[in-house]
Design a protein around this motif. Structure first.
Motif, PDB file in Angstrom:
ATOM      1  N   ILE A 121      -2.977 -25.101  86.129  1.00 42.34           N
ATOM      2  CA  ILE A 121      -3.727 -23.871  85.862  1.00 42.34           C
ATOM      3  C   ILE A 121      -5.230 -24.045  86.055  1.00 42.34           C
ATOM      4  O   ILE A 121      -5.963 -23.064  86.156  1.00 42.34           O
ATOM      5  CB  ILE A 121      -3.461 -23.358  84.432  1.00 42.34           C
ATOM      6  CG1 ILE A 121      -3.869 -24.422  83.405  1.00 42.34           C
ATOM      7  CG2 ILE A 121      -2.018 -22.943  84.276  1.00 42.34           C
ATOM      8  CD1 ILE A 121      -3.860 -23.930  81.973  1.00 42.34           C
ATOM      9  N   GLY A 122      -5.715 -25.299  86.100  1.00 45.16           N
ATOM     10  CA  GLY A 122      -7.154 -25.488  86.219  1.00 45.16           C
ATOM     11  C   GLY A 122      -7.539 -26.925  86.488  1.00 45.16           C
ATOM     12  O   GLY A 122      -6.702 -27.842  86.432  1.00 45.16           O
ATOM     13  N   VAL A 123      -8.822 -27.107  86.791  1.00 48.33           N
ATOM     14  CA  VAL A 123      -9.405 -28.431  87.032  1.00 48.33           C
ATOM     15  C   VAL A 123     -10.642 -28.567  86.157  1.00 48.33           C
ATOM     16  O   VAL A 123     -11.536 -27.710  86.206  1.00 48.33           O
ATOM     17  CB  VAL A 123      -9.774 -28.624  88.519  1.00 48.33           C
ATOM     18  CG1 VAL A 123     -10.462 -29.969  88.728  1.00 48.33           C
ATOM     19  CG2 VAL A 123      -8.530 -28.521  89.398  1.00 48.33           C
ATOM     20  N   ALA A 124     -10.682 -29.621  85.343  1.00 51.50           N
ATOM     21  CA  ALA A 124     -11.845 -29.886  84.491  1.00 51.50           C
ATOM     22  C   ALA A 124     -12.862 -30.703  85.271  1.00 51.50           C
ATOM     23  O   ALA A 124     -12.492 -31.540  86.105  1.00 51.50           O
ATOM     24  CB  ALA A 124     -11.419 -30.636  83.230  1.00 51.50           C
ATOM     25  N   PRO A 125     -14.160 -30.501  85.027  1.00 52.04           N
ATOM     26  CA  PRO A 125     -15.186 -31.228  85.802  1.00 52.04           C
ATOM     27  C   PRO A 125     -15.158 -32.729  85.542  1.00 52.04           C
ATOM     28  O   PRO A 125     -14.732 -33.185  84.477  1.00 52.04           O
ATOM     29  CB  PRO A 125     -16.496 -30.608  85.305  1.00 52.04           C
ATOM     30  CG  PRO A 125     -16.174 -30.042  83.961  1.00 52.04           C
ATOM     31  CD  PRO A 125     -14.747 -29.599  84.030  1.00 52.04           C
ATOM     32  N   ALA A 126     -15.617 -33.501  86.535  1.00 47.38           N
ATOM     33  CA  ALA A 126     -15.588 -34.965  86.442  1.00 47.38           C
ATOM     34  C   ALA A 126     -16.469 -35.478  85.316  1.00 47.38           C
ATOM     35  O   ALA A 126     -16.246 -36.591  84.809  1.00 47.38           O
ATOM     36  CB  ALA A 126     -16.025 -35.580  87.769  1.00 47.38           C
ATOM     37  N   SER A 127     -17.467 -34.710  84.917  1.00 44.13           N
ATOM     38  CA  SER A 127     -18.359 -35.150  83.837  1.00 44.13           C
ATOM     39  C   SER A 127     -17.614 -35.276  82.511  1.00 44.13           C
ATOM     40  O   SER A 127     -18.046 -36.003  81.615  1.00 44.13           O
ATOM     41  CB  SER A 127     -19.531 -34.183  83.681  1.00 44.13           C
ATOM     42  OG  SER A 127     -19.048 -32.872  83.397  1.00 44.13           O
ATOM     43  N   PHE A 128     -16.490 -34.581  82.381  1.00 45.33           N
ATOM     44  CA  PHE A 128     -15.695 -34.639  81.150  1.00 45.33           C
ATOM     45  C   PHE A 128     -14.541 -35.609  81.343  1.00 45.33           C
ATOM     46  O   PHE A 128     -13.744 -35.471  82.269  1.00 45.33           O
ATOM     47  CB  PHE A 128     -15.166 -33.250  80.790  1.00 45.33           C
ATOM     48  CG  PHE A 128     -14.309 -33.236  79.556  1.00 45.33           C
ATOM     49  CD1 PHE A 128     -14.865 -33.525  78.309  1.00 45.33           C
ATOM     50  CD2 PHE A 128     -12.957 -32.938  79.623  1.00 45.33           C
ATOM     51  CE1 PHE A 128     -14.070 -33.526  77.164  1.00 45.33           C
ATOM     52  CE2 PHE A 128     -12.165 -32.924  78.490  1.00 45.33           C
ATOM     53  CZ  PHE A 128     -12.729 -33.219  77.257  1.00 45.33           C
ATOM     54  N   ARG A 129     -14.438 -36.604  80.453  1.00 46.70           N
ATOM     55  CA  ARG A 129     -13.407 -37.635  80.569  1.00 46.70           C
ATOM     56  C   ARG A 129     -12.352 -37.563  79.480  1.00 46.70           C
ATOM     57  O   ARG A 129     -11.395 -38.322  79.489  1.00 46.70           O
ATOM     58  CB  ARG A 129     -14.066 -39.016  80.506  1.00 46.70           C
ATOM     59  CG  ARG A 129     -15.082 -39.266  81.602  1.00 46.70           C
ATOM     60  CD  ARG A 129     -15.779 -40.580  81.376  1.00 46.70           C
ATOM     61  NE  ARG A 129     -16.699 -40.905  82.462  1.00 46.70           N
ATOM     62  CZ  ARG A 129     -17.477 -41.978  82.483  1.00 46.70           C
ATOM     63  NH1 ARG A 129     -17.445 -42.825  81.463  1.00 46.70           N
ATOM     64  NH2 ARG A 129     -18.268 -42.202  83.503  1.00 46.70           N
ATOM     65  N   GLY A 130     -12.521 -36.672  78.511  1.00 45.77           N
ATOM     66  CA  GLY A 130     -11.624 -36.615  77.370  1.00 45.77           C
ATOM     67  C   GLY A 130     -12.358 -37.024  76.116  1.00 45.77           C
ATOM     68  O   GLY A 130     -13.576 -37.288  76.125  1.00 45.77           O
ATOM     69  N   THR A 131     -11.642 -37.109  75.004  1.00 39.91           N
ATOM     70  CA  THR A 131     -12.263 -37.411  73.715  1.00 39.91           C
ATOM     71  C   THR A 131     -11.961 -38.814  73.214  1.00 39.91           C
ATOM     72  O   THR A 131     -12.335 -39.154  72.097  1.00 39.91           O
ATOM     73  CB  THR A 131     -11.820 -36.391  72.655  1.00 39.91           C
ATOM     74  OG1 THR A 131     -10.382 -36.364  72.603  1.00 39.91           O
ATOM     75  CG2 THR A 131     -12.334 -35.002  72.989  1.00 39.91           C
ATOM     76  N   MET A 132     -11.282 -39.626  74.017  1.00 40.76           N
ATOM     77  CA  MET A 132     -11.086 -41.035  73.679  1.00 40.76           C
ATOM     78  C   MET A 132     -12.157 -41.805  74.432  1.00 40.76           C
ATOM     79  O   MET A 132     -12.019 -42.114  75.617  1.00 40.76           O
ATOM     80  CB  MET A 132      -9.688 -41.500  74.069  1.00 40.76           C
ATOM     81  CG  MET A 132      -9.411 -42.972  73.752  1.00 40.76           C
ATOM     82  SD  MET A 132      -9.477 -43.365  71.993  1.00 40.76           S
ATOM     83  CE  MET A 132      -8.013 -42.529  71.402  1.00 40.76           C
ATOM     84  N   SER A 133     -13.263 -42.100  73.757  1.00 34.98           N
ATOM     85  CA  SER A 133     -14.403 -42.710  74.431  1.00 34.98           C
ATOM     86  C   SER A 133     -14.008 -44.026  75.089  1.00 34.98           C
ATOM     87  O   SER A 133     -13.267 -44.828  74.516  1.00 34.98           O
ATOM     88  CB  SER A 133     -15.541 -42.945  73.436  1.00 34.98           C
ATOM     89  OG  SER A 133     -15.132 -43.829  72.410  1.00 34.98           O
ATOM     90  N   GLY A 134     -14.508 -44.220  76.290  1.00 36.59           N
ATOM     91  CA  GLY A 134     -14.194 -45.423  77.036  1.00 36.59           C
ATOM     92  C   GLY A 134     -12.963 -45.299  77.902  1.00 36.59           C
ATOM     93  O   GLY A 134     -12.639 -46.218  78.663  1.00 36.59           O
ATOM     94  N   LEU A 135     -12.246 -44.164  77.817  1.00 40.34           N
ATOM     95  CA  LEU A 135     -11.019 -43.966  78.576  1.00 40.34           C
ATOM     96  C   LEU A 135     -11.178 -42.727  79.456  1.00 40.34           C
ATOM     97  O   LEU A 135     -11.698 -41.702  79.010  1.00 40.34           O
ATOM     98  CB  LEU A 135      -9.829 -43.777  77.629  1.00 40.34           C
ATOM     99  CG  LEU A 135      -8.444 -44.036  78.183  1.00 40.34           C
ATOM    100  CD1 LEU A 135      -8.254 -45.507  78.500  1.00 40.34           C
ATOM    101  CD2 LEU A 135      -7.381 -43.592  77.180  1.00 40.34           C
ATOM    102  N   ILE A 136     -10.751 -42.813  80.705  1.00 42.80           N
ATOM    103  CA  ILE A 136     -10.816 -41.678  81.630  1.00 42.80           C
ATOM    104  C   ILE A 136      -9.456 -40.995  81.660  1.00 42.80           C
ATOM    105  O   ILE A 136      -8.450 -41.589  82.064  1.00 42.80           O
ATOM    106  CB  ILE A 136     -11.203 -42.135  83.044  1.00 42.80           C
ATOM    107  CG1 ILE A 136     -12.577 -42.807  83.040  1.00 42.80           C
ATOM    108  CG2 ILE A 136     -11.210 -40.951  84.007  1.00 42.80           C
ATOM    109  CD1 ILE A 136     -12.986 -43.381  84.379  1.00 42.80           C
ATOM    110  N   CYS A 137      -9.413 -39.734  81.233  1.00 43.14           N
ATOM    111  CA  CYS A 137      -8.174 -38.963  81.269  1.00 43.14           C
ATOM    112  C   CYS A 137      -8.115 -38.143  82.557  1.00 43.14           C
ATOM    113  O   CYS A 137      -9.121 -37.568  82.987  1.00 43.14           O
ATOM    114  CB  CYS A 137      -8.083 -38.037  80.057  1.00 43.14           C
ATOM    115  SG  CYS A 137      -7.849 -38.927  78.498  1.00 43.14           S
TER     116      CYS A 137
END
Length: 808
Positions: free
Chosen positions: A177-193
């Motif tokens: 349904i959508g694409v989130a921008p690359a600047s946002f990685r999620g809320t688990m710091s240090g991990l790229i979702c």
């Protein structure tokens, strides 16, 4: 511009002085900029792409004195009602998943999250839309997917027609349904979702957790505070709610409390690992800055002393003191600018050291270490401040010489024995002392890392291969899952080169934390504040032999320990001593998860979460007596290199069930490197900063001694003309330089004894007052100082007495 041109000419006339000053500044500014960049990316800006992240707090629960990373969804819904405190609360959990497009399958990491996830964080879609408010209400009824920009560009080549496309996630149909921008990685710091799915799809995506059970704490939780509400005010409100929930739900919320934390103190993510390391690095980098400051000030004082005659003549012919100070400050700022520019170049190289040194892991680690405009602004301001502060004092002192005595001096400088020399010696003394403190700290951390590598882990990680499975996504339940795992274990055990095979829900010393359950033992009187929750693992027969964990009493699990048999457990030594001190624990019973378990074995204590953890209780249950977690992992002990068995494992899985795939394989030697990450990074980075400090101290000693030698050339020539030998001159110069260095070492030793005790909680197996480390650093610094004094002293012996007398 006239001042700038003159400053350039002056610095070009003294290339040695200029090179030492610029390189000192570059090393110090480069090291400090690098550490500041890490602190900003990891601790100060842990959630890139989140709007006003300073308002975001972490919510965690605790039972007695045991902090848990997560909360239960029913509790979260109750706390959401406190709208005067929280603008909203979100919950999520990280999970690997298999995305299938056509015939191609890709394992990736993502999050299942509540519907208000993106709205609360202020994340706007790059393409399409994000979650709607009701897309987490109907269990299994919202098969929608948001992709991360990085994955979208990598997998779909940035094709916008991906919106509305049907994909298979864990063998379930989902719609993008959508694409989130690359600047946002999620809320688990240090991990790229790479993806996000609604929490209502938790069984399809993660095959874990409950949306109804109040005692199922499995969701990482964050909240946004209302404007003007402090963390302390929020804590007071949630304390009152927790007390009310304890009365309303005594079976599930007894002694359960909620904690409102800032992200810096979150118990999950990269902060707990890197926070202590960065705190030490910050202190060390500040020490390096002080060394740079002292180095630059001593060099400028030495240079100003050598220009006393020039400055006196300028003042005598009418130059104002303000004009002279301005000129000298221009030279200092020029040096600072050159040093800052070179420091930025060094920082661009050094900032990636964390990525280069991170341990191997199947997790998509993404630590924010990019140099941005904030970091550049910090560097520029730091360079200017350094140039002004440590150029101003030498400029003010140099601009007020004694004109009468200076102009009467027949060509020699009179700096020897002056207040200038005393101040320079004091600055060099401080450099040496600070360097010794930093080097001792680095030496202790290096020794600690070496001891950690040889620590008694309680198991043998060599020749063991680990593999992760997610069979819940393939339609397996507890009954069929047990059959599948048993058949897989049998097939792998028959392979040539495999000594043993076992299953476990959790392996020690990885990045991921393990589950816990409350334990009650009849007759055990629980002390006030004592935590009754203990970590556990679901394992198969052969687990202890495969990992090399000795059984000190009792027996291992067998295939007969199934649902029809007595419910049993194996505990570790610490648990046995805690609940049955002075007794044989075999045959005793305890309750966990409302099941009564009988102890049939006692395993040797080991390390579970970290290397420096105190002894803690731990228990194991057999997987045939209730697979509480279908996502079990495989461990294989091999006769050769375990990494060579990855392809064989995949082949056997395909033959058993073509739909089941391994999401990650890793040798246990590599897996446990996560536990060594903090001490190894600390030792490497402190070594790097320690070398910088050592080089700066050596440059400071060398620079000042060399400049003094250059100003006393005529004096040395006269001494040699009057009969002084080469050895006399060497002893004179080296003696003066080493007196300052030895005093600095003495002061540094006192400082090191006072400072290193702060490292006690960080060191493993090493005393903060380790005599060998103190001795080696002291000797090494003394030898470096001796070399720094000998080089200019040797040049002093080359002075031609005839030329000196002719100049005189």
């Amino acid at each position: 511009m006239s001042d700038l041109r003159f400053a350039l000419r002056q610095l070009a006339k003294a290339p040695g002085f200029t090179a030492i000053a610029v390189l000192s500044l570059a090393l110090g500014i480069g090291a400090t900029t690098t550490v500041f960049c890490w602190i900003q990316g990891i601790l100060l800006n842990p959630l890139p792409g989140v709007h006003r992240q300073e308002e975001i707090v972490v919510l965690t629960t605790s039972h007695a004195d045991q902090m848990w990373d997560t909360c239960s969804l029913p509790d979260i819904k109750d706390y959401r009602e406190q709208r005067d405190v929280f603008a909203g609360i979100i919950a999520s959990q990280v999970t690997p998943a298999c995305l299938t497009i056509g015939e191609q399958s890709t394992w990736l990491y993502g999050q299942i999250a509540t519907a208000n996830f993106f709205d609360l964080l202020g994340v706007q879609p790059l393409l399409g839309r994000l979650f709607l408010p009701d897309e987490d209400q109907k269990p299994g009824g919202n098969p929608v997917l948001v992709l991360g920009e990085r994955f979208w560009r990598r997998q779909f080549n940035g094709d916008p027609s991906v919106i509305g496309k049907a994909v298979q996630l864990n063998r379930h149909a989902f719609t993008v349904i959508g694409v989130a921008p690359a600047s946002f990685r999620g809320t688990m710091s240090g991990l790229i979702c790479d993806f996000w799915a609604p929490l209502s799809m938790h069984h399809a995506v993660a095959n874990m957790g409950s949306l109804e059970q109040r005692d199922d704490h499995w969701l990482h939780t964050q909240a946004r505070l209302q404007p003007g509400v402090s963390r302390e005010q929020a804590q007071a409100v949630v304390d009152a709610v927790a007390a009310r929930l304890e009365k309303s739900y005594p079976n599930t919320n007894q002694q359960i409390r909620l904690h409102v934390l800032d992200f810096l103190h979150a118990p999950y993510g990269v902060q707990p690992i890197m926070g202590p390391v960065l705190a030490i690095l910050l202190a060390v980098s500040l020490g390096v800055v002080l060394i740079v400051a002292a180095n630059l000030a001593s060099l400028l004082l030495a240079r100003a002393a050598g220009r006393q005659k020039e400055i006196a003549i300028r003042l005598a012919v009418g130059a104002s003191r303000v004009r002279l100070v301005r000129q000298l400050l221009t030279e200092s700022l020029l040096l600072a600018g050159l040093g800052g520019g070179l420091g930025i170049v060094i920082a661009f190289w050094a900032v990636d050291l964390l990525k280069r040194w991170q341990p191997p892991t199947p997790l998509p680690i993404g630590i924010g270490t990019e140099i941005n405009t904030t970091t550049l602004a910090f560097t520029v301001c730091g360079s200017i401040v350094t140039g002004v502060l440590f150029g101003l004092i030498p400029a003010l002192r140099a601009s007020r010489p004694d004109l009468n005595s200076t102009l009467k001096d027949g060509g020699r400088t009179s700096s020897s024995g002056s207040s200038h020399q005393r101040l320079r010696s004091l600055l060099v003394l401080g450099e040496v002392a600070l360097s010794l403190v930093l080097l001792v700290g680095a030496g202790l951390c290096i020794k600690s890392a070496q001891r950690a590598y040889h620590a008694e882990l309680g198991f043998k990680p060599d020749r063991v291969l680990l593999a992760g499975l997610r069979i819940g996504m393939n339609g397996y339940n507890e009954a069929t899952g047990k059959v599948f795992y048993a058949r897989l274990q049998e097939r792998l055990a028959r392979l040539p080169g495999v000594e043993s095979v076992a299953l476990s829900s959790w392996f020690p010393l990885g990045f991921e934390g393990g589950p816990q359950h409350g334990v009650t033992v009849q007759g055990h009187e629980q002390k006030p504040g004592e935590d009754s929750s203990l970590p556990y693992s679901i394992v198969s027969p052969g687990y202890f032999a495969t990992l090399g964990i000795p059984l000190v009493d009792g027996r291992d699990f067998t295939d007969h320990d199934d649902d029809s048999a007595l419910k049993v457990a194996i505990i570790n030594e610490t648990m046995a001593k805690r609940y049955w001190p002075g007794q044989n624990a075999i045959g005793h019973k305890f309750k966990a998860a409302w099941r009564e378990l009988t102890v049939v074995g006692v395993a040797k204590d080991g390390k579970y979460r970290s290397l420096n953890e105190p002894p803690r209780g731990f228990f194991y249950t057999p997987f045939r007596q209730g697979v509480w977690d279908l996502n079990l992992g495989l461990c294989l002990r091999t006769r050769g290199d375990p990494s060579l068995f990855g392809a064989t494992l995949q082949r056997e899985l395909r033959q058993l069930d073509p739909n089941v795939a391994v999401w990650a394989t890793i040798t246990m030697d590599d897996y446990i490197k996560a536990a060594f990450m903090a001490p190894v990074l600390a030792s490497r980075l402190l070594t790097w900063l320690g070398i910088v400090a050592l080089v700066l101290a050596a440059m400071g000693v060398y620079g000042v001694v060399a400049y003094v030698v250059s100003q006393r050339t005529q004096e040395f020539g006269v001494r040699m003309a009057l009969g002084a030998s080469t050895g006399d001159v060497l002893r004179l110069v080296i003696g003066q330089g080493m007196r300052v260095a030895v005093l600095g070492i003495g002061v540094g030793l006192l400082g090191a004894f006072a400072v290193t005790r702060l490292l006690a909680g960080f060191l493993y197996g090493v005393s903060p007052f380790d005599a060998l480390t103190f001795g080696a650093v002291t000797l090494g610094l003394a030898l470096v100082s001796l070399l720094a004094c000998w080089l200019p002293a040797r040049r002093a012996t080359k002075v031609d007495p005839v030329d000196a007398l002719r100049a005189e």
